[in-house]
Motif scaffolding. Structure first.
Motif, PDB file in Angstrom:
ATOM      1  N   ARG A  44       0.834  -1.204   0.000  1.00  0.00           N
ATOM      2  CA  ARG A  44       0.000   0.000   0.000  1.00  0.00           C
ATOM      3  C   ARG A  44       0.867   1.252   0.000  1.00  0.00           C
ATOM      4  NH1 ARG A  44      -3.947  -0.569   4.286  1.00  0.00           N
ATOM      5  NH2 ARG A  44      -2.223  -0.187   5.721  1.00  0.00           N
ATOM      6  N   ASP A  45       1.930   1.238   0.813  1.00  0.00           N
ATOM      7  CA  ASP A  45       2.813   2.405   0.857  1.00  0.00           C
ATOM      8  C   ASP A  45       3.463   2.658  -0.496  1.00  0.00           C
ATOM      9  OD1 ASP A  45       2.143   2.712   3.487  1.00  0.00           O
ATOM     10  OD2 ASP A  45       3.969   1.768   4.266  1.00  0.00           O
ATOM     11  N   LYS A  46       3.816   1.604  -1.194  1.00  0.00           N
ATOM     12  CA  LYS A  46       4.389   1.747  -2.532  1.00  0.00           C
ATOM     13  C   LYS A  46       3.398   2.429  -3.462  1.00  0.00           C
ATOM     14  CE  LYS A  46       6.454  -1.010  -6.268  1.00  0.00           C
ATOM     15  NZ  LYS A  46       6.801  -2.379  -6.709  1.00  0.00           N
ATOM     16  N   HIS A  47       2.111   2.069  -3.354  1.00  0.00           N
ATOM     17  CA  HIS A  47       1.087   2.696  -4.177  1.00  0.00           C
ATOM     18  C   HIS A  47       0.887   4.163  -3.784  1.00  0.00           C
ATOM     19  CE1 HIS A  47      -3.329   2.718  -5.779  1.00  0.00           C
ATOM     20  NE2 HIS A  47      -2.483   3.277  -6.619  1.00  0.00           N
ATOM     21  N   ILE A  48       0.901   4.443  -2.473  1.00  0.00           N
ATOM     22  CA  ILE A  48       0.729   5.819  -2.010  1.00  0.00           C
ATOM     23  C   ILE A  48       1.864   6.720  -2.509  1.00  0.00           C
ATOM     24  CG2 ILE A  48       0.642   7.309   0.032  1.00  0.00           C
ATOM     25  CD1 ILE A  48      -0.702   5.003   1.514  1.00  0.00           C
ATOM     26  N   ARG A  49       3.073   6.158  -2.620  1.00  0.00           N
ATOM     27  CA  ARG A  49       4.214   6.949  -3.111  1.00  0.00           C
ATOM     28  C   ARG A  49       4.143   7.200  -4.617  1.00  0.00           C
ATOM     29  NH1 ARG A  49       7.067   2.957   0.122  1.00  0.00           N
ATOM     30  NH2 ARG A  49       7.497   3.858   2.190  1.00  0.00           N
ATOM     31  N   SER A  50       3.325   6.448  -5.327  1.00  0.00           N
ATOM     32  CA  SER A  50       3.272   6.521  -6.793  1.00  0.00           C
ATOM     33  C   SER A  50       2.595   7.803  -7.266  1.00  0.00           C
ATOM     34  CB  SER A  50       2.510   5.309  -7.344  1.00  0.00           C
ATOM     35  OG  SER A  50       1.113   5.464  -7.134  1.00  0.00           O
ATOM     36  N   SER A  51       2.541   7.977  -8.576  1.00  0.00           N
ATOM     37  CA  SER A  51       1.923   9.168  -9.168  1.00  0.00           C
ATOM     38  C   SER A  51       0.419   9.216  -8.945  1.00  0.00           C
ATOM     39  CB  SER A  51       2.232   9.223 -10.668  1.00  0.00           C
ATOM     40  OG  SER A  51       1.770   8.050 -11.320  1.00  0.00           O
ATOM     41  N   ASP A  52      -0.186   8.102  -8.530  1.00  0.00           N
ATOM     42  CA  ASP A  52      -1.609   8.125  -8.202  1.00  0.00           C
ATOM     43  C   ASP A  52      -1.894   8.994  -6.981  1.00  0.00           C
ATOM     44  OD1 ASP A  52      -2.337   6.455 -10.264  1.00  0.00           O
ATOM     45  OD2 ASP A  52      -2.429   4.638  -9.024  1.00  0.00           O
ATOM     46  N   PHE A  53      -0.934   9.026  -6.050  1.00  0.00           N
ATOM     47  CA  PHE A  53      -1.154   9.738  -4.791  1.00  0.00           C
ATOM     48  C   PHE A  53      -0.098  10.810  -4.560  1.00  0.00           C
ATOM     49  CE2 PHE A  53      -3.416   5.724  -4.112  1.00  0.00           C
ATOM     50  CZ  PHE A  53      -4.625   6.188  -3.621  1.00  0.00           C
ATOM     51  N   LEU A  54       0.939  10.495  -3.784  1.00  0.00           N
ATOM     52  CA  LEU A  54       1.902  11.513  -3.360  1.00  0.00           C
ATOM     53  C   LEU A  54       2.940  11.862  -4.416  1.00  0.00           C
ATOM     54  CD1 LEU A  54       2.555  10.460   0.351  1.00  0.00           C
ATOM     55  CD2 LEU A  54       0.925  12.129  -0.548  1.00  0.00           C
ATOM     56  N   ASN A  55       3.153  10.961  -5.382  1.00  0.00           N
ATOM     57  CA  ASN A  55       4.106  11.220  -6.467  1.00  0.00           C
ATOM     58  C   ASN A  55       5.461  11.666  -5.898  1.00  0.00           C
ATOM     59  OD1 ASN A  55       4.970  11.377  -9.104  1.00  0.00           O
ATOM     60  ND2 ASN A  55       4.075  13.399  -9.475  1.00  0.00           N
ATOM     61  N   THR A  56       6.008  10.835  -5.022  1.00  0.00           N
ATOM     62  CA  THR A  56       7.206  11.237  -4.278  1.00  0.00           C
ATOM     63  C   THR A  56       8.470  11.313  -5.130  1.00  0.00           C
ATOM     64  OG1 THR A  56       7.622   8.957  -3.568  1.00  0.00           O
ATOM     65  CG2 THR A  56       6.299  10.348  -2.113  1.00  0.00           C
ATOM     66  N   ASP A  57       8.463  10.738  -6.337  1.00  0.00           N
ATOM     67  CA  ASP A  57       9.628  10.884  -7.215  1.00  0.00           C
ATOM     68  C   ASP A  57       9.810  12.339  -7.631  1.00  0.00           C
ATOM     69  OD1 ASP A  57      10.306   8.242  -7.121  1.00  0.00           O
ATOM     70  OD2 ASP A  57       9.315   7.701  -9.006  1.00  0.00           O
ATOM     71  N   LYS A  58       8.707  13.052  -7.777  1.00  0.00           N
ATOM     72  CA  LYS A  58       8.776  14.457  -8.199  1.00  0.00           C
ATOM     73  C   LYS A  58       8.567  15.424  -7.035  1.00  0.00           C
ATOM     74  CE  LYS A  58       7.324  13.817 -13.005  1.00  0.00           C
ATOM     75  NZ  LYS A  58       6.356  14.215 -14.053  1.00  0.00           N
ATOM     76  N   ASN A  59       7.821  15.005  -6.043  1.00  0.00           N
ATOM     77  CA  ASN A  59       7.518  15.877  -4.911  1.00  0.00           C
ATOM     78  C   ASN A  59       8.009  15.214  -3.631  1.00  0.00           C
ATOM     79  OD1 ASN A  59       5.827  17.922  -6.429  1.00  0.00           O
ATOM     80  ND2 ASN A  59       4.710  16.046  -6.883  1.00  0.00           N
ATOM     81  N   LYS A  60       9.282  15.424  -3.364  1.00  0.00           N
ATOM     82  CA  LYS A  60       9.952  14.684  -2.304  1.00  0.00           C
ATOM     83  C   LYS A  60       9.645  15.182  -0.907  1.00  0.00           C
ATOM     84  CE  LYS A  60      13.819  13.526  -5.359  1.00  0.00           C
ATOM     85  NZ  LYS A  60      13.343  12.142  -5.540  1.00  0.00           N
ATOM     86  N   GLN A  61       9.305  16.468  -0.774  1.00  0.00           N
ATOM     87  CA  GLN A  61       9.153  17.036   0.561  1.00  0.00           C
ATOM     88  C   GLN A  61       7.848  17.814   0.706  1.00  0.00           C
ATOM     89  OE1 GLN A  61      12.680  19.505   0.924  1.00  0.00           O
ATOM     90  NE2 GLN A  61      13.820  17.857   1.931  1.00  0.00           N
ATOM     91  N   ALA A  62       7.384  17.857   1.925  1.00  0.00           N
ATOM     92  CA  ALA A  62       6.356  18.806   2.327  1.00  0.00           C
ATOM     93  C   ALA A  62       7.005  19.739   3.348  1.00  0.00           C
ATOM     94  CB  ALA A  62       5.159  18.105   2.940  1.00  0.00           C
ATOM     95  N   MET A 113       3.271  21.397  -0.573  1.00  0.00           N
ATOM     96  CA  MET A 113       3.449  20.012  -1.011  1.00  0.00           C
ATOM     97  C   MET A 113       2.831  19.862  -2.391  1.00  0.00           C
ATOM     98  SD  MET A 113       0.865  17.943   1.531  1.00  0.00           S
ATOM     99  CE  MET A 113      -0.888  18.340   1.641  1.00  0.00           C
ATOM    100  N   ASN A 114       3.336  18.904  -3.137  1.00  0.00           N
ATOM    101  CA  ASN A 114       2.844  18.647  -4.487  1.00  0.00           C
ATOM    102  C   ASN A 114       2.894  19.892  -5.370  1.00  0.00           C
ATOM    103  OD1 ASN A 114       1.836  16.755  -6.378  1.00  0.00           O
ATOM    104  ND2 ASN A 114      -0.243  17.541  -6.115  1.00  0.00           N
ATOM    105  N   GLY A 115       3.875  20.750  -5.119  1.00  0.00           N
ATOM    106  CA  GLY A 115       4.058  21.944  -5.931  1.00  0.00           C
ATOM    107  C   GLY A 115       3.120  23.086  -5.624  1.00  0.00           C
ATOM    108  N   ALA A 116       2.308  22.961  -4.572  1.00  0.00           N
ATOM    109  CA  ALA A 116       1.356  24.011  -4.218  1.00  0.00           C
ATOM    110  C   ALA A 116       1.583  24.463  -2.781  1.00  0.00           C
ATOM    111  CB  ALA A 116      -0.076  23.510  -4.380  1.00  0.00           C
ATOM    112  N   THR A 117       1.327  25.739  -2.538  1.00  0.00           N
ATOM    113  CA  THR A 117       1.452  26.309  -1.198  1.00  0.00           C
ATOM    114  C   THR A 117       0.107  26.889  -0.785  1.00  0.00           C
ATOM    115  OG1 THR A 117       3.790  26.861  -1.544  1.00  0.00           O
ATOM    116  CG2 THR A 117       2.642  28.009   0.228  1.00  0.00           C
ATOM    117  N   LYS A 118      -0.378  26.451   0.377  1.00  0.00           N
ATOM    118  CA  LYS A 118      -1.664  26.904   0.883  1.00  0.00           C
ATOM    119  C   LYS A 118      -1.529  27.289   2.357  1.00  0.00           C
ATOM    120  CE  LYS A 118      -3.950  25.772  -2.908  1.00  0.00           C
ATOM    121  NZ  LYS A 118      -4.654  26.766  -3.748  1.00  0.00           N
ATOM    122  N   PRO A 119      -2.297  28.316   2.794  1.00  0.00           N
ATOM    123  CA  PRO A 119      -2.282  28.659   4.219  1.00  0.00           C
ATOM    124  C   PRO A 119      -3.111  27.669   5.023  1.00  0.00           C
ATOM    125  CG  PRO A 119      -3.800  30.073   3.043  1.00  0.00           C
ATOM    126  CD  PRO A 119      -3.122  29.237   2.001  1.00  0.00           C
TER     127      PRO A 119
END
Length: 196
Positions: free
Chosen positions: A91-109, A133-139
């Protein structure tokens, strides 16, 4: 007592009094991740039937805090998104994928505070800041309670807080549809800082 000693004593007393009346200064703390006395946890509903819980194992940060003036506090936290841990490797592998967190491109929050409001008598407050996170900044605003502070057994000084917030991942561009019951994620942050 001669005149010179009297003058020296008077100057010493004046300096001591001046130091005693100076306002307290904020102290700087590092979040105790080395001793595992801090955590970033999450919970999301699974199909509306149960709760899926987990944490991010790798993060770092520091903050400044003065109990006499908590509204001047500041905090910065960086989370390694690939360190997500829901206690299920596939499940964690899927969450890291582009379907969810896309951690290859968005490594940090990254969370950076912008201000403290609504300070309570027991040391709680609303922590305002920007979450990137994910390239977006929100308050966001995190409801914080103070757990406690004081000396530790090793000669240091510590202070701890717990914070909670519910966010909508879609506001940061996460689009995978898990159903209406899973549109929000609860986040809990437990922070214990060691004074530098």
């Amino acid at each position: 007592m001669n005149a010179v000693k009297k003058i020296a004593l008077g100057l010493s007393c004046t300096a001591a009094l001046a130091l005693a009346t100076l306002p307290a200064q904020a102290a700087d703390y590092v979040i105790d991740t080395k001793g595992a006395h801090a955590s970033v946890n999450f919970a999301i509903q699974h199909l509306g039937y149960s709760w899926l819980t987990g944490r991010f194992n790798t993060f770092s940060g520091d903050f400044s805090y003065d109990a006499a003036k908590p509204e001047a506090s500041k905090i910065n936290v960086t989370i390694d998104m690939a360190s997500i841990d829901s206690n299920h490797a596939e499940r964690d592998k899927h969450i890291r994928s582009s379907d969810f967190l896309n951690t290859d491109k968005n490594k940090q929050a990254v969370f950076e505070s912008t201000g403290i409001t609504n300070v309570t008598k027991d040391g709680g407050f609303d922590l305002n800041g920007n979450l990137t996170m994910n390239g977006a900044t929100k308050p966001i605003t995190i409801a914080v309670t103070k757990v406690g502070e004081g000396k530790d057994p090793w000669g240091g000084y510590r202070v701890g807080f717990s914070g909670e917030i519910t966010i909508k991942p879609s506001e940061w561009g996460y689009t995978y549809n898990l159903g209406p019951a899973s549109e929000t994620v609860k986040l809990w942050l437990n922070v214990e800082g060691i004074r530098k």
